[in-house]
Design a protein around this motif. Sequence first.
Motif, mmCIF file in Angstrom:
data_model
loop_
_atom_site.group_PDB
_atom_site.id
_atom_site.type_symbol
_atom_site.label_atom_id
_atom_site.label_comp_id
_atom_site.label_asym_id
_atom_site.label_seq_id
_atom_site.Cartn_x
_atom_site.Cartn_y
_atom_site.Cartn_z
ATOM 1 N N ASN A 169 0.048 17.952 37.581
ATOM 2 C CA ASN A 169 0.952 18.565 36.606
ATOM 3 C C ASN A 169 0.621 18.063 35.210
ATOM 4 O O ASN A 169 0.329 16.885 35.019
ATOM 5 C CB ASN A 169 2.408 18.205 36.927
ATOM 6 C CG ASN A 169 2.852 18.802 38.237
ATOM 7 O OD1 ASN A 169 2.575 19.956 38.524
ATOM 8 N ND2 ASN A 169 3.533 18.007 39.033
ATOM 9 N N ILE A 170 0.726 18.975 34.245
ATOM 10 C CA ILE A 170 0.528 18.637 32.839
ATOM 11 C C ILE A 170 1.759 19.088 32.078
ATOM 12 O O ILE A 170 2.113 20.266 32.111
ATOM 13 C CB ILE A 170 -0.728 19.315 32.262
ATOM 14 C CG1 ILE A 170 -1.983 18.862 33.022
ATOM 15 C CG2 ILE A 170 -0.848 19.033 30.771
ATOM 16 C CD1 ILE A 170 -3.254 19.578 32.598
ATOM 17 N N ASN A 171 2.408 18.142 31.412
ATOM 18 C CA ASN A 171 3.547 18.448 30.549
ATOM 19 C C ASN A 171 3.252 17.895 29.167
ATOM 20 O O ASN A 171 2.416 16.998 29.006
ATOM 21 C CB ASN A 171 4.835 17.825 31.105
ATOM 22 C CG ASN A 171 5.246 18.499 32.391
ATOM 23 O OD1 ASN A 171 5.471 19.697 32.418
ATOM 24 N ND2 ASN A 171 5.318 17.736 33.468
ATOM 25 N N THR A 172 3.953 18.422 28.166
ATOM 26 C CA THR A 172 3.676 17.992 26.800
ATOM 27 C C THR A 172 4.955 17.726 26.025
ATOM 28 O O THR A 172 6.034 18.200 26.371
ATOM 29 C CB THR A 172 2.886 19.072 26.031
ATOM 30 O OG1 THR A 172 3.673 20.252 25.967
ATOM 31 C CG2 THR A 172 1.555 19.342 26.679
ATOM 32 N N SER A 173 4.764 16.981 24.955
ATOM 33 C CA SER A 173 5.795 16.762 23.952
ATOM 34 C C SER A 173 5.076 16.750 22.604
ATOM 35 O O SER A 173 4.020 16.123 22.473
ATOM 36 C CB SER A 173 6.482 15.415 24.213
ATOM 37 O OG SER A 173 7.333 15.085 23.149
ATOM 38 N N TYR A 174 5.637 17.456 21.622
ATOM 39 C CA TYR A 174 5.011 17.496 20.296
ATOM 40 C C TYR A 174 6.054 17.140 19.252
ATOM 41 O O TYR A 174 7.096 17.788 19.158
ATOM 42 C CB TYR A 174 4.445 18.888 20.007
ATOM 43 C CG TYR A 174 3.746 18.972 18.676
ATOM 44 C CD1 TYR A 174 2.463 18.468 18.524
ATOM 45 C CD2 TYR A 174 4.374 19.528 17.573
ATOM 46 C CE1 TYR A 174 1.814 18.532 17.305
ATOM 47 C CE2 TYR A 174 3.736 19.602 16.355
ATOM 48 C CZ TYR A 174 2.450 19.099 16.225
ATOM 49 O OH TYR A 174 1.818 19.158 15.020
ATOM 50 N N THR A 175 5.760 16.092 18.491
ATOM 51 C CA THR A 175 6.658 15.652 17.430
ATOM 52 C C THR A 175 5.833 15.119 16.262
ATOM 53 O O THR A 175 4.978 14.255 16.457
ATOM 54 C CB THR A 175 7.593 14.516 17.930
ATOM 55 O OG1 THR A 175 8.279 14.967 19.091
ATOM 56 C CG2 THR A 175 8.605 14.126 16.878
ATOM 57 N N ALA A 176 6.099 15.623 15.091
ATOM 58 C CA ALA A 176 5.517 15.111 13.847
ATOM 59 C C ALA A 176 4.004 14.908 13.922
ATOM 60 O O ALA A 176 3.486 13.863 13.558
ATOM 61 C CB ALA A 176 6.210 13.807 13.459
ATOM 62 N N GLY A 177 3.293 15.917 14.406
ATOM 63 C CA GLY A 177 1.838 15.842 14.433
ATOM 64 C C GLY A 177 1.247 15.122 15.625
ATOM 65 O O GLY A 177 0.031 15.011 15.733
ATOM 66 N N ARG A 178 2.100 14.622 16.515
ATOM 67 C CA ARG A 178 1.619 13.899 17.699
ATOM 68 C C ARG A 178 1.885 14.720 18.951
ATOM 69 O O ARG A 178 3.022 15.017 19.278
ATOM 70 C CB ARG A 178 2.300 12.550 17.837
ATOM 71 C CG ARG A 178 1.862 11.832 19.129
ATOM 72 C CD ARG A 178 2.562 10.534 19.323
ATOM 73 N NE ARG A 178 2.072 9.606 18.326
ATOM 74 C CZ ARG A 178 2.476 8.350 18.222
ATOM 75 N NH1 ARG A 178 3.406 7.883 19.026
ATOM 76 N NH2 ARG A 178 1.974 7.568 17.304
ATOM 77 N N LEU A 179 0.803 15.051 19.645
ATOM 78 C CA LEU A 179 0.898 15.741 20.918
ATOM 79 C C LEU A 179 0.738 14.711 22.026
ATOM 80 O O LEU A 179 -0.291 14.041 22.108
ATOM 81 C CB LEU A 179 -0.194 16.805 21.039
ATOM 82 C CG LEU A 179 -0.261 17.569 22.359
ATOM 83 C CD1 LEU A 179 1.017 18.375 22.586
ATOM 84 C CD2 LEU A 179 -1.492 18.466 22.387
ATOM 85 N N THR A 180 1.766 14.572 22.847
ATOM 86 C CA THR A 180 1.686 13.692 24.004
ATOM 87 C C THR A 180 1.504 14.573 25.231
ATOM 88 O O THR A 180 2.282 15.495 25.465
ATOM 89 C CB THR A 180 2.955 12.833 24.147
ATOM 90 O OG1 THR A 180 3.132 12.072 22.950
ATOM 91 C CG2 THR A 180 2.837 11.883 25.332
ATOM 92 N N ILE A 181 0.456 14.271 25.987
ATOM 93 C CA ILE A 181 0.143 15.019 27.191
ATOM 94 C C ILE A 181 0.408 14.099 28.379
ATOM 95 O O ILE A 181 -0.234 13.056 28.523
ATOM 96 C CB ILE A 181 -1.315 15.508 27.182
ATOM 97 C CG1 ILE A 181 -1.549 16.407 25.962
ATOM 98 C CG2 ILE A 181 -1.647 16.229 28.481
ATOM 99 C CD1 ILE A 181 -2.990 16.807 25.748
ATOM 100 N N PHE A 182 1.363 14.493 29.201
ATOM 101 C CA PHE A 182 1.753 13.719 30.378
ATOM 102 C C PHE A 182 1.001 14.276 31.578
ATOM 103 O O PHE A 182 1.210 15.428 31.957
ATOM 104 C CB PHE A 182 3.263 13.832 30.623
ATOM 105 C CG PHE A 182 4.105 13.320 29.500
ATOM 106 C CD1 PHE A 182 4.535 12.001 29.484
ATOM 107 C CD2 PHE A 182 4.473 14.157 28.461
ATOM 108 C CE1 PHE A 182 5.316 11.527 28.451
ATOM 109 C CE2 PHE A 182 5.255 13.699 27.409
ATOM 110 C CZ PHE A 182 5.685 12.373 27.406
#
Length: 104
Positions: free
Chosen positions: A2-15
């Motif tokens: 599984n791939i999930n994401t979070s994007y805040t203030a120019g930062r993409l976090t890929i879980f």
Amino acid sequence: MNINTSYTAGRLTIFLAGELDHHEARNAIRSIEELLDEYMPRDCVLELSGLSFMDSSGIAVIIRVSRRMKTLGGRAWIENPAKQPQRVIDAAGIDRLVPVALGK
């Protein structure tokens, strides 16, 4: 996997969660590249706490993300690798190319 994401203030976090082996690596690279094209982040974090297994194909994914972020003028790093992926990262010496942040 599984791939999930979070994007805040120019930062993409890929879980990444599950198993990242040679069967999953090609799909993971494709999905991550689509996310990078969509968000065009300054920073990309590969969050690996949910990854139960990773083989050398996972190293190829990490290097690909790092190189892509450099071409975008950004940075990539790894956060919170689980125990088994951490052993693969250590064995490959990937931390010399891509920073690794341990534990929360």
